[in-house]
Design a protein around this motif. Structure first.
Motif, short mmCIF file in Angstrom:
data_model
loop_
_atom_site.label_atom_id
_atom_site.label_comp_id
_atom_site.label_asym_id
_atom_site.label_seq_id
_atom_site.Cartn_x
_atom_site.Cartn_y
_atom_site.Cartn_z
N ALA A 33 0.82 -1.22 0.00
CA ALA A 33 0.00 0.00 0.00
C ALA A 33 0.85 1.26 0.00
CB ALA A 33 -0.93 0.00 1.22
N LEU A 34 2.10 1.17 0.46
CA LEU A 34 2.96 2.35 0.53
C LEU A 34 3.77 2.53 -0.75
CD1 LEU A 34 4.28 2.02 4.19
CD2 LEU A 34 2.34 3.36 3.36
N ARG A 210 7.29 5.68 9.02
CA ARG A 210 6.02 6.17 9.54
C ARG A 210 4.84 5.72 8.69
NH1 ARG A 210 4.99 6.16 13.49
NH2 ARG A 210 3.34 7.72 13.38
N LYS A 211 5.10 4.88 7.67
CA LYS A 211 4.06 4.31 6.81
C LYS A 211 3.28 5.40 6.06
CE LYS A 211 4.92 0.11 8.25
NZ LYS A 211 6.12 0.41 9.04
N VAL A 212 4.02 6.39 5.52
CA VAL A 212 3.43 7.46 4.72
C VAL A 212 3.96 7.32 3.29
CG1 VAL A 212 3.21 9.96 4.38
CG2 VAL A 212 3.28 9.00 6.70
N PRO A 213 3.12 7.01 2.31
CA PRO A 213 3.60 6.86 0.92
C PRO A 213 3.85 8.22 0.27
CG PRO A 213 1.22 6.55 1.01
CD PRO A 213 1.68 6.70 2.44
N ASP A 215 2.76 9.09 -2.42
CA ASP A 215 1.48 9.51 -3.01
C ASP A 215 0.77 10.54 -2.12
OD1 ASP A 215 2.20 6.67 -3.58
OD2 ASP A 215 0.65 6.91 -5.10
N ASP A 216 0.90 10.38 -0.81
CA ASP A 216 0.25 11.32 0.11
C ASP A 216 0.84 12.72 -0.03
OD1 ASP A 216 -1.21 9.18 0.96
OD2 ASP A 216 -0.62 9.32 3.07
N LEU A 217 2.15 12.79 -0.26
CA LEU A 217 2.79 14.10 -0.45
C LEU A 217 2.35 14.72 -1.77
CD1 LEU A 217 4.55 12.81 1.81
CD2 LEU A 217 6.50 14.04 0.84
N MET A 218 2.24 13.89 -2.81
CA MET A 218 1.77 14.41 -4.10
C MET A 218 0.33 14.92 -3.99
SD MET A 218 4.46 14.04 -5.91
CE MET A 218 5.36 14.26 -4.35
N PHE A 219 -0.48 14.18 -3.22
CA PHE A 219 -1.86 14.62 -3.01
C PHE A 219 -1.90 15.96 -2.29
CE2 PHE A 219 -5.57 14.91 -0.24
CZ PHE A 219 -6.61 14.76 -1.15
N GLU A 220 -1.04 16.09 -1.27
CA GLU A 220 -1.03 17.34 -0.50
C GLU A 220 -0.56 18.51 -1.35
OE1 GLU A 220 -1.51 19.97 2.68
OE2 GLU A 220 -2.30 17.96 2.31
N LEU A 221 0.45 18.27 -2.19
CA LEU A 221 0.89 19.33 -3.10
C LEU A 221 -0.25 19.74 -4.03
CD1 LEU A 221 4.46 18.12 -4.10
CD2 LEU A 221 3.91 20.20 -2.84
N GLY A 222 -0.97 18.76 -4.56
CA GLY A 222 -2.10 19.06 -5.43
C GLY A 222 -3.19 19.82 -4.71
N ARG A 223 -3.45 19.43 -3.46
CA ARG A 223 -4.48 20.12 -2.67
C ARG A 223 -4.12 21.58 -2.46
NH1 ARG A 223 -5.73 21.70 2.30
NH2 ARG A 223 -3.65 21.21 3.09
N ARG A 224 -2.85 21.83 -2.16
CA ARG A 224 -2.42 23.22 -1.93
C ARG A 224 -2.42 24.02 -3.23
NH1 ARG A 224 2.48 22.94 2.54
NH2 ARG A 224 1.46 21.47 3.95
#
Length: 235
Positions: A33-34, A210-213, A215-224
């Protein structure tokens, strides 16, 4: 034309949606999943699918032993299920998991470790096409870090970091961040490139710990990026 989409809300409904083969089985592809690496493929029957959903860990049907098996019951290399999907035809399952240790019985992180050299088989153009994504190396490094986390090969620096734990990883990030600042202040771009790479690597180790992929960073960049300009954003 796109197919109908919807969430299956019961074990019985999922069992009914799956197209079982003549032996009452369906192939299940297991993916980290990561890192998004494909870890293995096995078969499920109705009972193992039910046990998977009820326990939150993967269960399969062994065709050779003709029995149910709980992945990791003996080795401890269990798979915590984070999501489960089936394909458009209902004849294949995709199981996303948090893998504990190696997924393969050989001790490898993934069962799919035998590479096919596409350049030799299909010409240099095919191989070059696989390298066309300028950020492909990030995915490769993420996969290698995930492999080191699972296999813990002796003598590997990444193994050392994972075994020392989060405090050591954080210390290295602090050190590398300081080196990045010094290189930038000295206007030494060669040193900046080197130190920034070290910082990025250690940050990716921290994300895995910390089990953070990514993808989560890319999502956050897109959100911002998509935020109204009156709010904090990238613009």
């Amino acid at each position: 034309m796109s197919g109908a989409q919807g969430a299956v809300e019961s074990i019985e409904a999922l069992q009914a949606a799956v197209k079982w083969d003549a032996h009452g089985l369906v192939p299940a592809i297991v993916q980290d999943a990561l890192s998004k690496e494909v870890l293995m493929m096995a078969y499920m029957n109705e009972e193992s699918l039910k046990l998977t959903l009820e326990s939150g860990e993967t269960w399969f049907w062994s065709r050779s032993r003709q029995e149910l098996w709980h992945k990791g019951a003996t080795s401890g290399h269990t798979q915590k299920v984070t999501s489960l999907r089936y394909d458009c035809d209902g004849d294949t399952l995709l199981v996303l998991v948090e893998q504990k240790g190696p997924a393969c019985h050989t001790g490898s992180y993934s069962c799919f470790f035998n590479d096919v050299k596409l350049g030799a088989l299909a010409g240099a153009e095919a191989a070059a096409a696989n390298e066309s994504d300028r950020f492909a190396m990030l995915a490769k490094v993420e996969a290698v870090i995930a492999q080191r986390d699972a296999e813990r090969p002796e003598g590997a620096y990444t193994t050392y970091l994972f075994e020392k734990g989060i405090d050591k990883i954080l210390k290295k990030i602090g050190e590398e961040a300081g080196e990045v600042i010094i290189a930038a202040k000295n206007q030494d771009n060669d040193e900046l490139r080197y130190e920034a790479t070290d910082l990025l690597f250690h940050l990716m180790v921290l994300l895995r710990e910390r089990k953070v992929p990514l993808d989560d960073l890319m999502f956050e960049l897109g959100r911002r990026y998509n935020k109204p300009k009156s709010e904090y954003s990238l613009e």
